[in-house]
Design a protein around this motif. Structure first.
Motif, PDB file in Angstrom:
ATOM      1  N   ASN A 197      34.591  51.739   8.136  1.00 28.32           N
ATOM      2  CA  ASN A 197      33.984  51.096   6.973  1.00 28.32           C
ATOM      3  C   ASN A 197      34.113  49.574   7.062  1.00 28.32           C
ATOM      4  O   ASN A 197      34.341  48.889   6.082  1.00 28.32           O
ATOM      5  CB  ASN A 197      34.597  51.641   5.679  1.00 28.32           C
ATOM      6  CG  ASN A 197      33.818  51.301   4.422  1.00 28.32           C
ATOM      7  OD1 ASN A 197      34.402  51.077   3.378  1.00 28.32           O
ATOM      8  ND2 ASN A 197      32.499  51.266   4.491  1.00 28.32           N
TER       9      ASN A 197
ATOM     10  N   ASP B  31      28.902  52.072  17.559  1.00 27.44           N
ATOM     11  CA  ASP B  31      29.805  51.151  16.871  1.00 27.44           C
ATOM     12  C   ASP B  31      29.828  49.795  17.568  1.00 27.44           C
ATOM     13  O   ASP B  31      30.178  49.711  18.745  1.00 27.44           O
ATOM     14  CB  ASP B  31      31.211  51.751  16.854  1.00 27.44           C
ATOM     15  CG  ASP B  31      32.162  51.033  15.919  1.00 27.44           C
ATOM     16  OD1 ASP B  31      31.786  49.990  15.351  1.00 27.44           O
ATOM     17  OD2 ASP B  31      33.286  51.536  15.744  1.00 27.44           O
TER      18      ASP B  31
ATOM     19  N   GLY C 177      34.719  55.084   5.014  1.00 22.29           N
ATOM     20  CA  GLY C 177      35.000  55.354   6.414  1.00 22.29           C
ATOM     21  C   GLY C 177      35.860  56.580   6.592  1.00 22.29           C
ATOM     22  O   GLY C 177      36.715  56.880   5.751  1.00 22.29           O
TER      23      GLY C 177
ATOM     24  N   ARG D 124      29.238  49.178  10.471  1.00 24.48           N
ATOM     25  CA  ARG D 124      27.972  49.873  10.261  1.00 24.48           C
ATOM     26  C   ARG D 124      27.743  50.311   8.822  1.00 24.48           C
ATOM     27  O   ARG D 124      26.677  50.054   8.249  1.00 24.48           O
ATOM     28  CB  ARG D 124      27.872  51.081  11.197  1.00 24.48           C
ATOM     29  CG  ARG D 124      27.806  50.684  12.652  1.00 24.48           C
ATOM     30  CD  ARG D 124      27.924  51.881  13.574  1.00 24.48           C
ATOM     31  NE  ARG D 124      29.298  52.400  13.537  1.00 24.48           N
ATOM     32  CZ  ARG D 124      29.706  53.476  14.185  1.00 24.48           C
ATOM     33  NH1 ARG D 124      28.845  54.180  14.903  1.00 24.48           N
ATOM     34  NH2 ARG D 124      30.963  53.868  14.114  1.00 24.48           N
ATOM     35  N   SER D 125      28.707  50.979   8.218  1.00 21.71           N
ATOM     36  CA  SER D 125      28.450  51.483   6.859  1.00 21.71           C
ATOM     37  C   SER D 125      28.339  50.375   5.818  1.00 21.71           C
ATOM     38  O   SER D 125      27.477  50.466   4.937  1.00 21.71           O
ATOM     39  CB  SER D 125      29.465  52.557   6.454  1.00 21.71           C
ATOM     40  OG  SER D 125      30.781  52.088   6.479  1.00 21.71           O
TER      41      SER D 125
ATOM     42  N   VAL E 203      25.561  59.534   8.008  1.00 18.30           N
ATOM     43  CA  VAL E 203      26.597  59.166   8.978  1.00 18.30           C
ATOM     44  C   VAL E 203      25.945  58.513  10.193  1.00 18.30           C
ATOM     45  O   VAL E 203      24.755  58.672  10.435  1.00 18.30           O
ATOM     46  CB  VAL E 203      27.440  60.396   9.392  1.00 18.30           C
ATOM     47  CG1 VAL E 203      28.168  60.987   8.194  1.00 18.30           C
ATOM     48  CG2 VAL E 203      26.585  61.463  10.063  1.00 18.30           C
ATOM     49  N   MET E 204      26.755  57.805  10.965  1.00 17.57           N
ATOM     50  CA  MET E 204      26.237  57.060  12.112  1.00 17.57           C
ATOM     51  C   MET E 204      26.193  57.870  13.396  1.00 17.57           C
ATOM     52  O   MET E 204      25.377  57.609  14.274  1.00 17.57           O
ATOM     53  CB  MET E 204      27.091  55.805  12.362  1.00 17.57           C
ATOM     54  CG  MET E 204      27.189  54.886  11.178  1.00 17.57           C
ATOM     55  SD  MET E 204      25.598  54.155  10.765  1.00 17.57           S
ATOM     56  CE  MET E 204      25.876  53.746   9.059  1.00 17.57           C
ATOM     57  N   GLU E 205      27.102  58.836  13.515  1.00 16.70           N
ATOM     58  CA  GLU E 205      27.217  59.606  14.750  1.00 16.70           C
ATOM     59  C   GLU E 205      27.402  61.082  14.423  1.00 16.70           C
ATOM     60  O   GLU E 205      27.940  61.433  13.367  1.00 16.70           O
ATOM     61  CB  GLU E 205      28.431  59.135  15.562  1.00 16.70           C
ATOM     62  CG  GLU E 205      28.405  57.672  15.941  1.00 16.70           C
ATOM     63  CD  GLU E 205      29.708  57.213  16.580  1.00 16.70           C
ATOM     64  OE1 GLU E 205      30.495  58.057  17.057  1.00 16.70           O
ATOM     65  OE2 GLU E 205      29.936  55.983  16.583  1.00 16.70           O
TER      66      GLU E 205
ATOM     67  N   SER F 165      29.631  53.126   0.320  1.00 16.77           N
ATOM     68  CA  SER F 165      30.021  53.386   1.708  1.00 16.77           C
ATOM     69  C   SER F 165      31.512  53.643   1.774  1.00 16.77           C
ATOM     70  O   SER F 165      32.274  53.269   0.873  1.00 16.77           O
ATOM     71  CB  SER F 165      29.650  52.209   2.620  1.00 16.77           C
ATOM     72  OG  SER F 165      30.445  51.068   2.344  1.00 16.77           O
TER      73      SER F 165
ATOM     74  N   HIS G 240      30.838  61.975  13.474  1.00 13.44           N
ATOM     75  CA  HIS G 240      31.179  61.704  12.072  1.00 13.44           C
ATOM     76  C   HIS G 240      30.795  62.897  11.203  1.00 13.44           C
ATOM     77  O   HIS G 240      31.527  63.267  10.290  1.00 13.44           O
ATOM     78  CB  HIS G 240      30.465  60.460  11.558  1.00 13.44           C
ATOM     79  CG  HIS G 240      30.835  59.206  12.265  1.00 13.44           C
ATOM     80  ND1 HIS G 240      30.030  58.093  12.251  1.00 13.44           N
ATOM     81  CD2 HIS G 240      31.910  58.873  13.022  1.00 13.44           C
ATOM     82  CE1 HIS G 240      30.597  57.123  12.947  1.00 13.44           C
ATOM     83  NE2 HIS G 240      31.733  57.590  13.444  1.00 13.44           N
TER      84      HIS G 240
ATOM     85  N   CYS H 176      30.861  55.591   8.204  1.00 12.58           N
ATOM     86  CA  CYS H 176      31.122  55.331   9.624  1.00 12.58           C
ATOM     87  C   CYS H 176      32.612  55.577   9.833  1.00 12.58           C
ATOM     88  O   CYS H 176      33.240  56.249   9.018  1.00 12.58           O
ATOM     89  CB  CYS H 176      30.672  53.928  10.046  1.00 12.58           C
ATOM     90  SG  CYS H 176      31.609  52.551   9.374  1.00 12.58           S
TER      91      CYS H 176
ATOM     92  N   GLU I 180      21.832  58.487  16.922  1.00 12.50           N
ATOM     93  CA  GLU I 180      23.126  57.860  16.643  1.00 12.50           C
ATOM     94  C   GLU I 180      23.050  56.335  16.730  1.00 12.50           C
ATOM     95  O   GLU I 180      22.256  55.777  17.492  1.00 12.50           O
ATOM     96  CB  GLU I 180      24.181  58.378  17.617  1.00 12.50           C
ATOM     97  CG  GLU I 180      24.459  59.851  17.455  1.00 12.50           C
ATOM     98  CD  GLU I 180      25.614  60.345  18.304  1.00 12.50           C
ATOM     99  OE1 GLU I 180      26.084  59.609  19.190  1.00 12.50           O
ATOM    100  OE2 GLU I 180      26.057  61.476  18.057  1.00 12.50           O
TER     101      GLU I 180
END
Length: 145
Positions: A12, A118, A40, A15-16, A85-87, A38, A90, A9, A115
């Motif tokens: 870090n 955050d 960031g 989310r991650s 990844v979250m997005e 994980s 990213h 993310c 996605e």
């Protein structure tokens, strides 16, 4: 097939770390020996997980007290068989840093809704919503790992 999984993310902090802990727990329950880490994309070194995220995690039986943030580096990306990844932003950012990783970078929410926004600084409800999205995404990935 997959031996090393990396979850990314931005910082870090939320989310991650949550996805890492949940993925590690679910993989262990499923008897799959996959290492999960994980990091960031813009993370500082050694910061604890966000306090609200720790509360949300604890409410779901996860302990983030030992988490220390770290920035992604080329070695982490090279070692990973899969980077989640979250997005989409990213993914693009990571591919600027490590173009050779293109074939192994996917959205965590690829199979469960896309996605994952955050929750940092947005309160408990946002943290719970992120947890729900991450949990659904982890479950969707488990059958594919």
């Amino acid at each position: 097939m997959f031996q090393h999984l990396l979850v990314l993310c931005a910082g870090n902090l939320c989310r991650s770390p949550l996805a890492e802990a949940l993925m590690r727990t679910r993989l262990a329950r499923a008897g799959k020996g996959i290492e999960v880490a994980s990091a960031g994309l813009i993370a500082a070194v050694g910061e604890p997980a966000d306090e609200m995220t720790c509360l949300v995690a604890a409410g779901h039986g996860l302990d983030l007290s030992g988490h220390a943030s770290r920035p992604v580096d080329p070695g982490l990306v090279r070692r990973a068989d899969l980077v989640l990844v979250m997005e989409e932003a990213h993914r693009r950012h990571l591919l600027e840093l490590a173009p050779a990783a293109a074939g192994k970078v996917c959205l965590l929410g690829r199979w469960s809704g896309g996605e994952i926004p955050d929750p940092y600084g947005r309160g408990r409800a946002a943290g719970e919503a992120a947890y729900d999205q991450i949990a659904a995404a982890v479950e969707a990935w488990l059958v594919r790992l």
